[in-house]
Write an enzyme that holds these catalytic residues in place. Structure first.
Site, mmCIF file in Angstrom:
data_model
loop_
_atom_site.group_PDB
_atom_site.id
_atom_site.type_symbol
_atom_site.label_atom_id
_atom_site.label_comp_id
_atom_site.label_asym_id
_atom_site.label_seq_id
_atom_site.Cartn_x
_atom_site.Cartn_y
_atom_site.Cartn_z
ATOM 1 N N VAL A 80 28.445 30.978 48.464
ATOM 2 C CA VAL A 80 28.681 29.571 48.262
ATOM 3 C C VAL A 80 27.229 29.888 47.455
ATOM 4 C CG1 VAL A 80 28.415 28.956 50.874
ATOM 5 C CG2 VAL A 80 26.035 30.348 49.751
ATOM 6 N N THR A 123 45.500 38.072 28.220
ATOM 7 C CA THR A 123 44.388 38.237 26.950
ATOM 8 C C THR A 123 44.503 38.715 25.888
ATOM 9 O OG1 THR A 123 43.476 40.558 28.415
ATOM 10 C CG2 THR A 123 43.264 38.210 29.452
ATOM 11 N N HIS A 142 34.739 40.532 34.796
ATOM 12 C CA HIS A 142 33.728 40.510 36.465
ATOM 13 C C HIS A 142 31.891 40.357 36.683
ATOM 14 C CE1 HIS A 142 37.059 43.330 38.934
ATOM 15 N NE2 HIS A 142 37.972 42.252 38.212
ATOM 16 N N GLY A 188 43.494 36.315 40.006
ATOM 17 C CA GLY A 188 42.717 36.991 39.067
ATOM 18 C C GLY A 188 40.904 35.536 39.330
ATOM 19 N N ASP A 189 40.037 36.248 39.301
ATOM 20 C CA ASP A 189 38.790 35.443 39.162
ATOM 21 C C ASP A 189 38.467 34.298 40.511
ATOM 22 O OD1 ASP A 189 38.953 36.179 36.016
ATOM 23 O OD2 ASP A 189 40.176 34.125 36.339
ATOM 24 N N THR A 203 50.320 40.605 35.123
ATOM 25 C CA THR A 203 49.906 41.897 34.135
ATOM 26 C C THR A 203 50.535 42.774 33.519
ATOM 27 O OG1 THR A 203 47.673 43.044 32.944
ATOM 28 C CG2 THR A 203 48.472 42.237 35.816
ATOM 29 N N LYS A 255 33.181 30.049 46.553
ATOM 30 C CA LYS A 255 32.693 28.937 46.011
ATOM 31 C C LYS A 255 33.357 27.453 47.103
ATOM 32 C CE LYS A 255 33.375 29.531 41.063
ATOM 33 N NZ LYS A 255 33.652 29.584 39.558
HETATM 34 P P1 GDP Z 1 36.472 37.694 39.530
HETATM 35 O O1 GDP Z 1 36.981 37.797 37.988
HETATM 36 O O2 GDP Z 1 37.444 37.945 40.470
HETATM 37 O O3 GDP Z 1 35.243 39.030 39.341
HETATM 38 O O4 GDP Z 1 36.110 36.806 38.892
HETATM 39 P P2 GDP Z 1 34.933 35.907 37.903
HETATM 40 O O5 GDP Z 1 33.397 36.843 37.850
HETATM 41 O O6 GDP Z 1 35.794 36.152 36.532
HETATM 42 O O7 GDP Z 1 34.927 34.448 37.807
HETATM 43 C C1 GDP Z 1 33.899 34.236 39.579
HETATM 44 C C2 GDP Z 1 33.396 33.514 38.799
HETATM 45 O O8 GDP Z 1 32.696 32.831 39.519
HETATM 46 C C3 GDP Z 1 32.286 34.229 38.313
HETATM 47 O O9 GDP Z 1 31.337 33.307 37.603
HETATM 48 C C4 GDP Z 1 31.105 33.971 39.755
HETATM 49 O O10 GDP Z 1 29.654 34.288 38.552
HETATM 50 C C5 GDP Z 1 31.508 33.133 40.552
HETATM 51 N N1 GDP Z 1 30.946 32.969 41.835
HETATM 52 C C6 GDP Z 1 31.804 33.523 42.320
HETATM 53 N N2 GDP Z 1 30.970 33.121 43.411
HETATM 54 C C7 GDP Z 1 30.843 32.498 43.844
HETATM 55 C C8 GDP Z 1 30.604 31.620 45.019
HETATM 56 O O11 GDP Z 1 30.849 31.752 46.045
HETATM 57 N N3 GDP Z 1 30.155 30.088 44.520
HETATM 58 C C9 GDP Z 1 30.489 29.657 42.648
HETATM 59 N N4 GDP Z 1 29.812 28.729 42.651
HETATM 60 N N5 GDP Z 1 30.163 30.832 42.103
HETATM 61 C C10 GDP Z 1 30.421 32.110 42.925
HETATM 62 P P1 IMO Z 2 39.734 39.542 36.953
HETATM 63 O O1 IMO Z 2 40.146 41.079 36.766
HETATM 64 C C1 IMO Z 2 42.217 36.533 35.410
HETATM 65 C C2 IMO Z 2 45.895 36.978 32.744
HETATM 66 C C3 IMO Z 2 46.222 36.000 31.650
HETATM 67 C C4 IMO Z 2 48.023 36.267 31.571
HETATM 68 C C5 IMO Z 2 48.412 37.234 32.358
HETATM 69 C C6 IMO Z 2 48.474 38.539 31.354
HETATM 70 O O2 IMO Z 2 38.525 39.222 35.794
HETATM 71 O O3 IMO Z 2 40.523 38.687 38.210
HETATM 72 P P2 IMO Z 2 47.677 40.404 30.362
HETATM 73 O O4 IMO Z 2 46.512 40.133 28.860
HETATM 74 O O5 IMO Z 2 46.419 41.017 31.270
HETATM 75 O O6 IMO Z 2 48.711 41.391 29.432
HETATM 76 O O7 IMO Z 2 47.293 38.948 30.492
HETATM 77 O O8 IMO Z 2 47.270 37.760 32.856
HETATM 78 N N1 IMO Z 2 45.373 37.950 33.441
HETATM 79 C C7 IMO Z 2 43.753 37.668 34.097
HETATM 80 N N2 IMO Z 2 43.228 36.487 34.779
HETATM 81 N N3 IMO Z 2 41.263 37.101 35.405
HETATM 82 C C8 IMO Z 2 42.213 38.645 35.227
HETATM 83 O O9 IMO Z 2 41.351 39.573 35.658
HETATM 84 C C9 IMO Z 2 42.935 39.060 34.062
HETATM 85 N N4 IMO Z 2 43.798 39.608 33.901
HETATM 86 C C10 IMO Z 2 44.826 39.025 33.440
HETATM 87 O O10 IMO Z 2 45.400 35.273 31.339
HETATM 88 O O11 IMO Z 2 47.982 35.146 31.981
HETATM 89 MG MG MG Z 3 37.643 37.476 35.901
#
Ligand code: GDP
Ligand code: IMO
Ligand code: MG
Length: 431
Positions: free
Chosen positions: A415, A130, A41, A12-13, A240, A332
């Site tokens: 980037v 979460t 997101h 994730g993330d 999850t 990133k």
């Molecule tokens: P997601 O859950 O997959 O949508 O990702 P998140 O938004 O939770 O986490 C990604 C983080 O990295 C966010 O704070 C974005 O704004 C940031 N981000 C995404 N792409 C880039 C990148 O290429 N460079 C940097 N520095 N930050 C990025």
């Molecule tokens: P996005 O879409 C990162 C992780 C939680 C925990 C496990 C189970 O932003 O990438 P849950 O509440 O789903 O039962 O928790 O899954 N987790 C995530 N970690 N990004 C997410 O979503 C996540 N959704 C769930 O941290 O370890």
């Molecule tokens: Mg996320």
């Protein structure tokens, strides 16, 4: 391609939101098909930051239809708060552009209470959820006691079912989890109000999507979480409760496999994980702290610091296979500037045996020692790069190595956090 899915290849993330927002310019419809508000997101547009939990990341482009599909679990109060927040910032003005599936399951306050009480009881053995009630909501869906948005159409019948569920959940909360019960009366009242607010968005989203695809509209499916958090293909039980891989598009949105043209996998140039569970390429100490600071690696859902690790090609190959990836977006890259050398985990070793794919069995990954390959780093600021030619040779080499190890072509690179801070090598909608 006309229909494209974006999925996370790690824990994730990975930056799915940013890539979906960027690609949404070329799409007509953006669809969430699984998960709930455990997703967060982040999008940065014109210097403004938005964190979307349930609303698809097409919402920042005017005129795009946003669909919350039947495979999701939706906290109605969370959704209302999110919609209100977007409206206050002059987004999502036209209610006709948000469609919520009749068949999406409702996350209730008792799901949150159960999730949190269980985690508290597990103590050190907790999953690190979460706390948003996602697991208990999917449990109810599977045990056939879940409540769906379509149930709100007949509120009298809905109330009977809800009260029955509350009675059972309160027994469980009190007797088994030793937790506070839910105020049933207040919940019925709150659901009545939520119904008035959400009724306007309800839609047979499967029929809607089928029609859109038949008309040649471009549809973007926005995955939540990541492959390693997938209930079947992730690091069970530290996962999850939904299927987060590309095949979940079909069950979770009501279209058939023939309707999806391609899948774009999103991966960070390194790896992060929130919550407990194995993480073979994890880095601890000052280097991890530096990457966490530079990459702002703190969970957007819960604020927890994310664990940091090197890029893991074993996980990426696993994700390439289970998702049938057409291409990869590596985000990133800018965060790795100044680290030399860089490492890539290419395989694992357990008790003297080498594994090029995921080792079987609970606990195996926790024992896996990473086999690293070193790559030269770079010192340059990458934030202004907009094409591969703008990137230093060592960045290009790093990307080429990832592509070779995963056998997936590189489609995009990130980037920076803002919408335009990306290199688009091949736009899936123009491919
Ligand atoms: P997601 O859950 O997959 O949508 O990702 P998140 O938004 O939770 O986490 C990604 C983080 O990295 C966010 O704070 C974005 O704004 C940031 N981000 C995404 N792409 C880039 C990148 O290429 N460079 C940097 N520095 N930050 C990025
Ligand atoms: P996005 O879409 C990162 C992780 C939680 C925990 C496990 C189970 O932003 O990438 P849950 O509440 O789903 O039962 O928790 O899954 N987790 C995530 N970690 N990004 C997410 O979503 C996540 N959704 C769930 O941290 O370890
Ligand atoms: Mg996320």
């Amino acid at each position: 391609m006309k229909t494209v899915a974006v999925v996370g290849t790690q824990w994730g993330d990975e930056g799915k939101g940013k890539i979906v927002d960027l690609l949404a310019e070329h799409a007509d419809v953006v669809v969430r098909f699984q998960g709930g508000n455990n997703a967060a997101h982040t999008l940065v547009v014109d210097g403004e930051k938005f964190v979307l939990r349930l609303v698809p990341a097409g919402a920042l482009h005017p005129g795009k239809t946003c669909v919350i599909g039947n495979g999701t679990v939706v906290n109605p109060f969370g959704l209302i708060e999110e919609i209100d927040g977007l409206k206050r910032r002059s987004r999502l003005r036209d209610d006709a552009l948000l469609k919520l599936s009749y068949d999406a399951h409702i996350v209730m306050p008792y799901h949150l209470a159960i999730d949190r009480a269980r985690e508290a009881r597990l103590g050190k053995a907790a999953i690190g959820t979460t706390g948003f009630g996602i697991g208990p909501a999917y449990e109810d869906k599977m045990s056939r006691m879940g409540l769906r948005f379509a149930d709100l159409l007949d509120f009298k019948d809905f109330t009977v079912r809800l009260k029955r569920n509350i009675a059972e959940k309160n027994l469980y909360l009190k007797a088994v989890l030793k937790a506070k019960p839910i105020d049933g009366k207040a919940l019925v009242e709150a659901m009545k109000k939520a119904r008035t607010r959400l009724m306007r968005y309800l839609c047979d989203t499967g029929v809607f999507l089928d029609g859109a695809i038949a008309q040649g509209k471009r549809v973007l499916f926005e995955g939540a979480h990541g492959t390693m958090l997938d209930i079947d293909h992730g690091t069970y039980p530290y996962v999850t409760s939904s299927s987060c891989i590309a095949s979940a598009v079909f069950a979770g949105s009501g279209i058939g496999p023939g309707s999806l043209d391609g899948v774009l996998g999103i991966s960070k140039a390194y790896t992060t994980r929130v919550g407990a569970g194995p993480f073979p390429s994890e880095i601890v100490g000052s280097l991890a702290d530096a990457v966490r600071e530079e990459g702002v690696e703190f969970g957007s859902a819960t604020g927890r610091p994310r664990r940091i690790g090197w890029f893991d090609a074993v996980l990426a190959r696993h994700a390439a296979r289970v998702n049938g990836l057409w291409g990869l977006a590596i985000t990133k890259l800018d965060v790795l500037s100044g680290i030399d050398p860089l490492k890539i985990c290419v395989a694992y070793e357990i008790k003297g045996r080498r594994y090029d794919s995921m080792p079987p069995g609970r606990g195996a990954l926790a024992r896996a020692k990473p086999i690293f390959e070193e790559m030269p780093g770079w010192m340059d600021d990458l934030s202004a790069a907009r094409s591969m030619d703008d990137l230093p040779t060592n960045v290009r080499r790093y990307l080429e190595r990832i592509s070779a190890l995963t056998r997936v072509k590189l489609a995009m690179a990130g980037v920076g956090a803002s919408r335009d801070a990306a290199i688009v090598i091949e736009n899936p909608f123009l491919a």
